[in-house]
Design a protein around this motif. Structure first.
Motif, PDB file in Angstrom:
ATOM      1  N   TYR A 108     -28.247   4.724  -3.825  1.00 26.06           N
ATOM      2  CA  TYR A 108     -28.621   6.247  -3.297  1.00 26.06           C
ATOM      3  C   TYR A 108     -27.297   6.804  -2.909  1.00 26.06           C
ATOM      4  CZ  TYR A 108     -29.705   9.664   0.037  1.00 26.06           C
ATOM      5  OH  TYR A 108     -29.760  10.926   0.890  1.00 26.06           O
ATOM      6  N   ARG A 109     -26.451   5.892  -2.515  1.00 28.93           N
ATOM      7  CA  ARG A 109     -25.207   6.347  -2.027  1.00 28.93           C
ATOM      8  C   ARG A 109     -24.285   6.987  -3.465  1.00 28.93           C
ATOM      9  NH1 ARG A 109     -22.145   2.337   1.584  1.00 28.93           N
ATOM     10  NH2 ARG A 109     -20.370   3.502   0.793  1.00 28.93           N
ATOM     11  N   GLN A 110     -24.653   6.199  -4.328  1.00 35.38           N
ATOM     12  CA  GLN A 110     -23.686   6.593  -5.563  1.00 35.38           C
ATOM     13  C   GLN A 110     -24.323   7.811  -6.237  1.00 35.38           C
ATOM     14  OE1 GLN A 110     -23.921   3.161  -8.362  1.00 35.38           O
ATOM     15  NE2 GLN A 110     -21.562   2.832  -7.792  1.00 35.38           N
ATOM     16  N   TYR A 111     -25.768   8.028  -5.869  1.00 39.83           N
ATOM     17  CA  TYR A 111     -26.492   9.317  -6.555  1.00 39.83           C
ATOM     18  C   TYR A 111     -25.939  10.224  -5.645  1.00 39.83           C
ATOM     19  CZ  TYR A 111     -30.152  12.562  -7.231  1.00 39.83           C
ATOM     20  OH  TYR A 111     -31.025  13.543  -7.357  1.00 39.83           O
ATOM     21  N   VAL A 112     -25.923  10.214  -4.565  1.00 40.87           N
ATOM     22  CA  VAL A 112     -25.457  11.571  -3.509  1.00 40.87           C
ATOM     23  C   VAL A 112     -24.015  11.956  -3.991  1.00 40.87           C
ATOM     24  CG1 VAL A 112     -24.831  12.038  -1.077  1.00 40.87           C
ATOM     25  CG2 VAL A 112     -26.785  10.948  -1.571  1.00 40.87           C
ATOM     26  N   ARG A 113     -23.175  10.913  -4.382  1.00 32.75           N
ATOM     27  CA  ARG A 113     -21.838  11.202  -4.742  1.00 32.75           C
ATOM     28  C   ARG A 113     -21.591  11.597  -6.233  1.00 32.75           C
ATOM     29  NH1 ARG A 113     -19.850   6.143  -2.031  1.00 32.75           N
ATOM     30  NH2 ARG A 113     -20.217   5.188  -3.986  1.00 32.75           N
ATOM     31  N   GLY A 114     -22.848  11.441  -6.807  1.00 34.84           N
ATOM     32  CA  GLY A 114     -22.719  12.043  -8.102  1.00 34.84           C
ATOM     33  C   GLY A 114     -22.114  10.920  -9.311  1.00 34.84           C
ATOM     34  N   GLU A 115     -22.008   9.895  -8.849  1.00 35.17           N
ATOM     35  CA  GLU A 115     -21.498   8.535  -9.670  1.00 35.17           C
ATOM     36  C   GLU A 115     -22.420   7.640 -10.260  1.00 35.17           C
ATOM     37  OE1 GLU A 115     -18.894   6.728  -6.835  1.00 35.17           O
ATOM     38  OE2 GLU A 115     -17.749   8.217  -6.460  1.00 35.17           O
ATOM     39  N   LEU A 116     -23.907   7.844 -10.063  1.00 31.45           N
ATOM     40  CA  LEU A 116     -24.859   6.852 -10.796  1.00 31.45           C
ATOM     41  C   LEU A 116     -25.012   7.292 -12.319  1.00 31.45           C
ATOM     42  CD1 LEU A 116     -26.527   4.766  -9.895  1.00 31.45           C
ATOM     43  CD2 LEU A 116     -28.446   6.351  -9.557  1.00 31.45           C
ATOM     44  N   THR A 117     -24.583   6.431 -12.816  1.00 29.07           N
ATOM     45  CA  THR A 117     -24.531   6.694 -14.392  1.00 29.07           C
ATOM     46  C   THR A 117     -25.569   5.357 -15.141  1.00 29.07           C
ATOM     47  OG1 THR A 117     -22.811   5.379 -14.791  1.00 29.07           O
ATOM     48  CG2 THR A 117     -22.381   7.845 -14.504  1.00 29.07           C
ATOM     49  N   GLY A 118     -25.618   5.743 -16.312  1.00 30.82           N
ATOM     50  CA  GLY A 118     -26.743   4.850 -16.991  1.00 30.82           C
ATOM     51  C   GLY A 118     -25.965   3.558 -17.055  1.00 30.82           C
ATOM     52  N   LYS A 119     -24.543   3.438 -17.392  1.00 30.09           N
ATOM     53  CA  LYS A 119     -23.749   2.255 -17.253  1.00 30.09           C
ATOM     54  C   LYS A 119     -23.774   1.293 -15.733  1.00 30.09           C
ATOM     55  CE  LYS A 119     -20.542   3.502 -20.739  1.00 30.09           C
ATOM     56  NZ  LYS A 119     -19.251   3.927 -21.142  1.00 30.09           N
ATOM     57  N   VAL A 120     -23.780   2.159 -14.815  1.00 29.59           N
ATOM     58  CA  VAL A 120     -24.070   1.531 -13.683  1.00 29.59           C
ATOM     59  C   VAL A 120     -25.279   0.946 -13.451  1.00 29.59           C
ATOM     60  CG1 VAL A 120     -23.787   2.031 -11.136  1.00 29.59           C
ATOM     61  CG2 VAL A 120     -22.100   3.159 -12.422  1.00 29.59           C
ATOM     62  N   VAL A 121     -26.372   1.699 -13.791  1.00 30.14           N
ATOM     63  CA  VAL A 121     -27.544   1.227 -13.513  1.00 30.14           C
ATOM     64  C   VAL A 121     -27.792  -0.125 -14.378  1.00 30.14           C
ATOM     65  CG1 VAL A 121     -30.009   1.586 -13.884  1.00 30.14           C
ATOM     66  CG2 VAL A 121     -28.580   3.138 -12.740  1.00 30.14           C
ATOM     67  N   ALA A 122     -27.306   0.016 -15.560  1.00 29.32           N
ATOM     68  CA  ALA A 122     -27.301  -1.352 -16.440  1.00 29.32           C
ATOM     69  C   ALA A 122     -26.705  -2.447 -16.139  1.00 29.32           C
ATOM     70  CB  ALA A 122     -26.828  -0.946 -17.878  1.00 29.32           C
ATOM     71  N   ALA A 123     -25.473  -2.321 -15.229  1.00 28.42           N
ATOM     72  CA  ALA A 123     -24.735  -3.216 -14.861  1.00 28.42           C
ATOM     73  C   ALA A 123     -25.395  -4.034 -13.738  1.00 28.42           C
ATOM     74  CB  ALA A 123     -23.317  -2.866 -14.274  1.00 28.42           C
ATOM     75  N   TRP A 124     -26.029  -2.978 -12.852  1.00 30.52           N
ATOM     76  CA  TRP A 124     -27.039  -3.705 -11.540  1.00 30.52           C
ATOM     77  C   TRP A 124     -28.048  -4.563 -12.152  1.00 30.52           C
ATOM     78  CZ3 TRP A 124     -25.222  -4.980  -7.276  1.00 30.52           C
ATOM     79  CH2 TRP A 124     -24.148  -4.524  -6.603  1.00 30.52           C
TER      80      TRP A 124
END
Length: 140
Positions: A108-124
């Protein structure tokens, strides 16, 4: 121009009984009449009867699915009751809630900052998968 010429003779209509053969004879046996109690019948046509039959089949299938789901739900509740005091199950439930909360808050914090990408989701997703595999082998 001569005034003595007459108009051409009108065309004659040929009278023939050939066209009458295609008409339906109302006295023939293939004509059926509607019974006198037609309006009071609950099912008036074959199509309506087939539709009602299909609806009953669908309702029965839905009831069967609902019954199966209820039995699976009861089996799951019973399994949860049996394992309620199992420390592995308790630690897995607590760990899942904790990891889910942390990952969800971080996402959620990354989404608010606009940093949530597909690569980040895949890594998590990969990290959570590794956590699951590790937990499986530790629980053995």
């Amino acid at each position: 121009m001569s005034y003595n010429s007459r108009a051409p003779a009108p065309t004659q209509v040929e009278h023939s009984d050939d066209s009458v053969h295609s008409l339906v004879d109302v006295d023939s046996p293939h004509i059926s009449s509607v019974p006198s109690d037609y309006e009071s019948q609950s099912v008036k046509t074959d199509t309506q009867a087939e539709r009602i039959e299909r609806e009953e089949e669908v309702e029965q299938e839905a009831k069967d699915i609902k019954d199966k789901a209820a039995s699976k739900k009861e089996a799951a509740k019973e399994k949860a009751r049996r394992n309620a005091d199992n420390p592995v199950v308790l630690s897995n439930a607590i760990g899942l809630a904790l990891v889910g909360g942390i990952v969800g808050f971080g996402a959620y914090r990354q989404y608010v900052r606009g940093e949530l990408t597909g690569k980040v989701v895949a890594a998590w997703v990969g990290v959570i998968g590794l956590f699951g595999v590790g937990d499986y082998y530790v629980s053995q």
